[in-house]
Design a protein around this motif. Sequence first.
Motif, PDB file in Angstrom:
ATOM      1  N   TRP A 156       0.802  -1.228   0.000  1.00 54.82           N
ATOM      2  CA  TRP A 156       0.000   0.000   0.000  1.00 54.82           C
ATOM      3  C   TRP A 156       0.840   1.287   0.000  1.00 54.82           C
ATOM      4  N   SER A 157       2.132   1.186   0.117  1.00 53.32           N
ATOM      5  CA  SER A 157       2.989   2.375   0.120  1.00 53.32           C
ATOM      6  C   SER A 157       3.787   2.474  -1.168  1.00 53.32           C
ATOM      7  N   SER A 158       3.900   3.685  -1.701  1.00 53.00           N
ATOM      8  CA  SER A 158       4.804   3.917  -2.824  1.00 53.00           C
ATOM      9  C   SER A 158       6.211   4.141  -2.285  1.00 53.00           C
ATOM     10  N   ALA A 159       7.204   4.023  -3.153  1.00 55.39           N
ATOM     11  CA  ALA A 159       8.585   4.259  -2.730  1.00 55.39           C
ATOM     12  C   ALA A 159       8.773   5.695  -2.243  1.00 55.39           C
ATOM     13  N   MET A 160       8.119   6.641  -2.897  1.00 52.65           N
ATOM     14  CA  MET A 160       8.242   8.034  -2.465  1.00 52.65           C
ATOM     15  C   MET A 160       7.641   8.234  -1.081  1.00 52.65           C
ATOM     16  N   GLN A 161       6.496   7.609  -0.818  1.00 57.54           N
ATOM     17  CA  GLN A 161       5.884   7.714   0.511  1.00 57.54           C
ATOM     18  C   GLN A 161       6.781   7.109   1.585  1.00 57.54           C
ATOM     19  N   VAL A 162       7.406   5.988   1.278  1.00 58.88           N
ATOM     20  CA  VAL A 162       8.320   5.367   2.244  1.00 58.88           C
ATOM     21  C   VAL A 162       9.493   6.296   2.529  1.00 58.88           C
ATOM     22  N   GLY A 163      10.022   6.937   1.490  1.00 61.03           N
ATOM     23  CA  GLY A 163      11.111   7.880   1.680  1.00 61.03           C
ATOM     24  C   GLY A 163      10.724   9.020   2.602  1.00 61.03           C
ATOM     25  N   ARG A 164       9.531   9.548   2.416  1.00 58.48           N
ATOM     26  CA  ARG A 164       9.043  10.620   3.285  1.00 58.48           C
ATOM     27  C   ARG A 164       8.841  10.113   4.709  1.00 58.48           C
ATOM     28  N   LYS A 165       8.258   8.935   4.838  1.00 56.85           N
ATOM     29  CA  LYS A 165       7.927   8.387   6.156  1.00 56.85           C
ATOM     30  C   LYS A 165       9.171   8.154   7.013  1.00 56.85           C
ATOM     31  N   VAL A 166      10.170   7.508   6.437  1.00 58.48           N
ATOM     32  CA  VAL A 166      11.367   7.206   7.225  1.00 58.48           C
ATOM     33  C   VAL A 166      12.149   8.488   7.534  1.00 58.48           C
ATOM     34  N   SER A 167      12.089   9.449   6.642  1.00 57.09           N
ATOM     35  CA  SER A 167      12.747  10.732   6.903  1.00 57.09           C
ATOM     36  C   SER A 167      12.058  11.465   8.049  1.00 57.09           C
ATOM     37  N   ALA A 168      10.739  11.468   8.047  1.00 54.25           N
ATOM     38  CA  ALA A 168       9.990  12.142   9.107  1.00 54.25           C
ATOM     39  C   ALA A 168      10.313  11.559  10.473  1.00 54.25           C
ATOM     40  N   ALA A 169      10.485  10.243  10.542  1.00 54.63           N
ATOM     41  CA  ALA A 169      10.814   9.598  11.821  1.00 54.63           C
ATOM     42  C   ALA A 169      12.141  10.126  12.362  1.00 54.63           C
ATOM     43  N   ASN A 170      13.116  10.318  11.495  1.00 56.51           N
ATOM     44  CA  ASN A 170      14.421  10.823  11.923  1.00 56.51           C
ATOM     45  C   ASN A 170      14.364  12.303  12.276  1.00 56.51           C
ATOM     46  N   LEU A 171      13.646  13.083  11.503  1.00 55.47           N
ATOM     47  CA  LEU A 171      13.517  14.505  11.792  1.00 55.47           C
ATOM     48  C   LEU A 171      12.837  14.719  13.136  1.00 55.47           C
ATOM     49  N   ALA A 172      11.818  13.895  13.429  1.00 52.39           N
ATOM     50  CA  ALA A 172      11.092  14.019  14.690  1.00 52.39           C
ATOM     51  C   ALA A 172      11.987  13.710  15.886  1.00 52.39           C
ATOM     52  N   ASP A 173      12.918  12.775  15.721  1.00 55.26           N
ATOM     53  CA  ASP A 173      13.846  12.456  16.815  1.00 55.26           C
ATOM     54  C   ASP A 173      14.727  13.651  17.165  1.00 55.26           C
ATOM     55  N   ILE A 174      15.238  14.338  16.157  1.00 55.22           N
ATOM     56  CA  ILE A 174      16.064  15.522  16.410  1.00 55.22           C
ATOM     57  C   ILE A 174      15.228  16.611  17.090  1.00 55.22           C
ATOM     58  N   CYS A 175      14.007  16.802  16.606  1.00 58.13           N
ATOM     59  CA  CYS A 175      13.126  17.809  17.200  1.00 58.13           C
ATOM     60  C   CYS A 175      12.784  17.472  18.647  1.00 58.13           C
ATOM     61  N   ALA A 176      12.625  16.186  18.953  1.00 55.95           N
ATOM     62  CA  ALA A 176      12.292  15.774  20.317  1.00 55.95           C
ATOM     63  C   ALA A 176      13.413  16.080  21.298  1.00 55.95           C
ATOM     64  N   MET A 177      14.623  16.303  20.793  1.00 57.25           N
ATOM     65  CA  MET A 177      15.752  16.696  21.636  1.00 57.25           C
ATOM     66  C   MET A 177      15.871  18.214  21.760  1.00 57.25           C
ATOM     67  N   GLY A 178      14.919  18.940  21.177  1.00 53.64           N
ATOM     68  CA  GLY A 178      14.996  20.391  21.194  1.00 53.64           C
ATOM     69  C   GLY A 178      15.943  20.936  20.154  1.00 53.64           C
ATOM     70  N   GLY A 179      16.250  20.109  19.146  1.00 58.15           N
ATOM     71  CA  GLY A 179      17.208  20.511  18.121  1.00 58.15           C
ATOM     72  C   GLY A 179      16.551  20.808  16.790  1.00 58.15           C
ATOM     73  N   TRP A 180      17.383  21.203  15.834  1.00 57.85           N
ATOM     74  CA  TRP A 180      16.917  21.438  14.468  1.00 57.85           C
ATOM     75  C   TRP A 180      17.803  20.638  13.527  1.00 57.85           C
ATOM     76  N   PRO A 181      17.204  19.759  12.699  1.00 60.74           N
ATOM     77  CA  PRO A 181      17.989  18.880  11.824  1.00 60.74           C
ATOM     78  C   PRO A 181      18.666  19.634  10.690  1.00 60.74           C
ATOM     79  N   GLU A 182      19.874  19.166  10.340  1.00 60.78           N
ATOM     80  CA  GLU A 182      20.643  19.814   9.280  1.00 60.78           C
ATOM     81  C   GLU A 182      21.116  18.849   8.204  1.00 60.78           C
ATOM     82  N   TYR A 183      21.510  17.620   8.600  1.00 61.21           N
ATOM     83  CA  TYR A 183      22.109  16.685   7.651  1.00 61.21           C
ATOM     84  C   TYR A 183      21.588  15.272   7.871  1.00 61.21           C
ATOM     85  N   PHE A 184      21.582  14.505   6.783  1.00 63.02           N
ATOM     86  CA  PHE A 184      21.275  13.075   6.817  1.00 63.02           C
ATOM     87  C   PHE A 184      22.432  12.284   6.218  1.00 63.02           C
ATOM     88  N   LEU A 185      22.703  11.123   6.787  1.00 61.56           N
ATOM     89  CA  LEU A 185      23.469  10.063   6.147  1.00 61.56           C
ATOM     90  C   LEU A 185      22.490   8.920   5.909  1.00 61.56           C
TER      91      LEU A 185
END
Length: 309
Positions: free
Chosen positions: A58-87
């Motif tokens: 039920w998920s497209s590849a683009m949706q999966v890309g957005r979903k997994v990215s959002a999970a990582n961005l939310a972790d940085i935000c939960a620390m009171g931070g602002w995300p800048e880079y991904f590996l």
Amino acid sequence: MREDEVLKNVRAIFDYGQSDSALIVGNGDDGAVLGPRSELTVLASDMAVEGIHFNFAWSSAMQVGRKVSAANLADICAMGGWPEYFLVALAFPPSFSGQVLELAKGIKNECQRVGVKVIGGDLSRSNEVVISISAIGRVKRPILRSGAKVGERLFISNLPGFSQAGLSLLKSSSDNQSPAANRARMAHLAPDLDYEKYRKSYEYLSSAIDTSDGLVIDASRIATASGVGIDIRVEALINAPEFSELESASGSRESALESALYGGEDHLLLATSDAQDFGFLEIGQVIKGDGIYLDGVRTKTSGGYQHSW
């Protein structure tokens, strides 16, 4: 398709944004190099595995890309931070090779919402799609799970439960096409997070966590880390402006409340504060003792999501 060809095409997608004075060496070398800066650095890592965290039924590849990215961005935000880079590290079978670029576009789409740059990663072959992202951000004052104090209030950025309701609709192949049902589906497939709302709340928060596994279990993690108890007011969830929409997507009030309390992957910001009005939903209080309570009655925390082996 050989690795060098895939890397060339993926790098072309991630070659965006303005120049960055802190980024000395970017994508394309054996490693990225960052220069010194005045603020603290916050790092987080998250892995997503096909069949566990996402399903191409039920998920497209683009949706999966957005979903997994959002999970990582939310972790940085939960620390009171602002995300800048991904590996970004990706492993996939040959049958997925034609969708790799769509996945990369999904990652890029979510990253551009907050100005994140993909500065490196890795590729490998596997039997299913596996995505591992390491996020790097900056933070002035880290907000920890251990900062909650007795007498403070419990807040959440929005009503939780829509992702779980959407997953239930997808699993059942429901033909419910109401706006509420479609919102729930999208909350699971590719959540639309209000990162700026998170950012504006930092000055008010004493503790915080990303609700990746469910309201009750994630609240228990704040309680354990802080050495306190937390009492969640069920009525506050039911009276939330969006609850009727969640109820419509879930099919019943009972199912909606179950999703709100125990459903995961909303990636909202759950926090404690002694402030009153900063745009979050007040849903409980920090109390003496330990554990999680629902309207004053101690409850088990086994309802949320946890991996098991």
